[in-house]
Design an enzyme around this catalytic site. Structure first.
Site: not given
Length: 177
Positions: A95-96, A104, A106, A133, A140
């Site tokens: 989580y950010v 950048g 994460g 999501n 990813y």
């Protein structure tokens, strides 16, 4: 004073969480759950996290700090691949804070976990992502992650967990631990 891990971004540091971070970790968990529209599912308490993370050492947490302010976390633990014959790192949560996304951070946190997996001689780094999501899925995929579409996750919890355990308890077998 916790040991800060330097990253490629001068103002962004990582560190392993300590017991004093439990309230922060729980607040990040709640923020993530709110984002995932699952806040009502969060039943974890500070005591639960203290016991699981720092007394029983069942998982680890890294905290990301931008300009000396905590902005995110990653909670992970080891799993094991029988096919590889090696452990892996399973990322439970990354989580950010929304206002810090797009910098950048994460990616740096995931990169750190990949490096940690290599250092610990793990065969893989893996995680789950909610199907809806789309921003995270695209992120990813850009990192080279591939979805495991041919696998379905199964879960036994709530009333079903003790019910399943009862099957063992009612059978002859191992002595109580």
């Amino acid at each position: 004073m916790p040991h800060l891990i330097t990253t490629r971004l001068n103002e962004f540091k990582l560190r392993f969480a300590e017991m004093d971070d439990v309230p922060l970790i729980l607040s990040f968990i709640r923020e993530l759950a709110e984002y995932e529209k699952m806040l009502s599912a969060v039943v974890a308490t500070e005591e639960d996290l203290k016991e699981s993370l720092f007394q029983r050492k069942m998982a680890e947490v890294i905290i990301g700090e931008y300009k000396n302010q905590p902005i995110g976390f990653a909670l992970f633990f080891h799993n094991f691949s029988t096919f590889l014959g090696k452990p892996g790192i399973y990322l439970e949560d990354l989580y950010v804070k929304p206002e810090m996304r797009g910098k950048g951070l994460g990616k740096i946190m995931l990169s750190f976990l990949a490096q940690l997996a290599i250092e610990r001689q793990c065969g893989r780094l893996e995680w789950w992502c909610l199907d809806w999501n789309k921003p995270s899925i695209e992120f990813y995929k850009q990192l080279g992650a591939v979805p495991m579409d041919e696998w379905t996750v199964y879960r036994v919890c709530d009333e079903a967990l003790p019910k399943l355990a009862l099957y063992f308890s009612n059978s002859k077998g191992r002595e109580s631990v």
